[in-house]
Design an enzyme around this catalytic site. Structure first.
Site, PDB file in Angstrom:
ATOM      1  N   TYR A 199      -1.907  -0.727  10.336  1.00  0.00           N
ATOM      2  CA  TYR A 199      -1.347  -1.109   9.025  1.00  0.00           C
ATOM      3  C   TYR A 199      -0.753  -1.148   8.095  1.00  0.00           C
ATOM      4  O   TYR A 199      -0.125  -1.440   7.494  1.00  0.00           O
ATOM      5  CB  TYR A 199      -2.794  -0.050   8.667  1.00  0.00           C
ATOM      6  CG  TYR A 199      -3.295  -0.939   6.781  1.00  0.00           C
ATOM      7  CD1 TYR A 199      -3.633  -1.962   6.368  1.00  0.00           C
ATOM      8  CD2 TYR A 199      -2.565   0.787   5.273  1.00  0.00           C
ATOM      9  CE1 TYR A 199      -4.036  -2.148   5.403  1.00  0.00           C
ATOM     10  CE2 TYR A 199      -2.945   0.077   4.808  1.00  0.00           C
ATOM     11  CZ  TYR A 199      -3.569  -1.683   4.065  1.00  0.00           C
ATOM     12  OH  TYR A 199      -3.995  -1.467   3.048  1.00  0.00           O
ATOM     13  N   SER A 235       0.758  -1.290  -0.382  1.00  0.00           N
ATOM     14  CA  SER A 235      -0.120  -0.444  -0.076  1.00  0.00           C
ATOM     15  C   SER A 235       0.701   1.087  -0.146  1.00  0.00           C
ATOM     16  O   SER A 235       2.467   0.952   0.426  1.00  0.00           O
ATOM     17  CB  SER A 235      -0.556  -0.129   1.129  1.00  0.00           C
ATOM     18  OG  SER A 235      -1.502   1.216   0.963  1.00  0.00           O
TER      19      SER A 235
END
Ligand code: NAD
Length: 265
Positions: free
Chosen positions: A163, A150
């Site tokens: 995350y 990501s």
């Protein structure tokens, strides 16, 4: 979508590729696109109905696909699918370790069960599937591994430190394996999407439970994207297609941002 013709090169012809979390979003877009480019696809996902829909869509378009139903937070299952997929396809040339989820939002009052579940899916499942795949890929044809990280694996995320921790881990893992496996001819790369219009996006943005704050956070994010919008899953799938194709034969160890320019600053 048109079927491949002579003027449409089959960029993954004959490649046998496993995609984890391939029943929705980018994984689904990838399964359909890869199959149109001649790949044989196996998807692994815990949503049996959605997985069956993807298989049906690929087959209806003339492609080859099958599905495995597995909860990838369970390491036995995360390891098993790799061998099962390889058996079904007669070998393995590519793994797109795409599974992941938003996980807990903040750090204060952290729910440790949420934390462990998110580590299990975002990190452990990737390690499990990749480590099982390596010996099989050594027997494969021009093999490669792609892991979905990501932009939160490239720059910090104020909204989601856990995350970000997990996605930095994926980028480090991909780069390290690129160093270790280059001499075996196995390429390893990471895909780093910005915000993508999939079912995960509203889940990611709404974890605070405050709808107005979530809307504003997404608006603020989009305003900071040079291209001024979120991505479509197909745009990520096209980047994944290139990274897994032989056209990227000299590309290994990269973490490719597909983020509308978000990380350019
Ligand atoms: N959507 C985004 O904005 C975005 C941005 C950057 C990175 N990512 C990454 O992309 C990946 C998936 O995102 P997406 O947007 O394609 O998601 P999505 O929500 O469209 O699909 C997720 C898929 O994962 C499956 N899944 C969830 N938990 C599972 C489990 N325990 N076992 C097996 N399957 C499971 C779901 O059934 C679903 O099919 C993740 O790694 C995520 O971190 C997403």
């Amino acid at each position: 979508m048109p079927m491949p013709t002579e003027s449409f090169p089959l960029r993954l012809e004959g490649k046998r590729i496993l995609i984890t979390a391939g029943a929705s979003g980018m994984g689904r877009a990838g399964a359909e696109l890869f199959a149109r480019h001649g790949a044989v696809i196996c998807i692994a996902d815990y949503n049996a109905n959605s997985a069956a829909c993807v298989v049906e869509a690929v087959r209806a378009a003339g492609g080859q696909a099958s599905a495995l139903v597995a909860d990838l937070t369970d390491m036995e299952q995360a390891r098993h699918i790799v061998h099962e997929a390889s058996e079904r396809m007669g070998g393995l040339d590519g793994l797109w370790a795409h599974a992941g989820a938003p996980g807990p939002q903040g750090l204060e009052n952290l729910d440790w069960n949420d934390y462990r579940r998110s580590m299990a899916l975002n990190v452990d499942a990737t390690v499990a599937s990749v480590s099982e795949a390596i010996p099989l890929l050594r027997q494969g044809r021009k093999p490669s591994i792609l892991m979905t990280a990501s932009i939160s694996g490239l720059v910090g995320s104020q909204l989601s430190p856990i995350y970000s921790l997990e996605k930095f881990a994926i980028v480090g893992f991909a780069k390290s394996l690129a160093l270790a496996l280059g001499s075996d001819g196995i390429r390893v790369n990471a895909l780093c999407p910005g915000l993508v219009d999939t079912p995960m996006l509203p889940t990611f943005m709404s974890r605070s439970g405050d709808a107005e704050a979530s809307r504003l956070a997404q608006e603020k994010f989009v305003a900071s994207v040079p291209l001024g919008r979120v991505a479509q899953p197909e745009e990520q799938a096209h980047a994944a297609l290139w990274l897994m194709s032989d056209e990227a034969a000299y590309i290994t160890g990269i973490a490719l941002p597909v983020d509308g320019g978000f990380t350019a600053r």
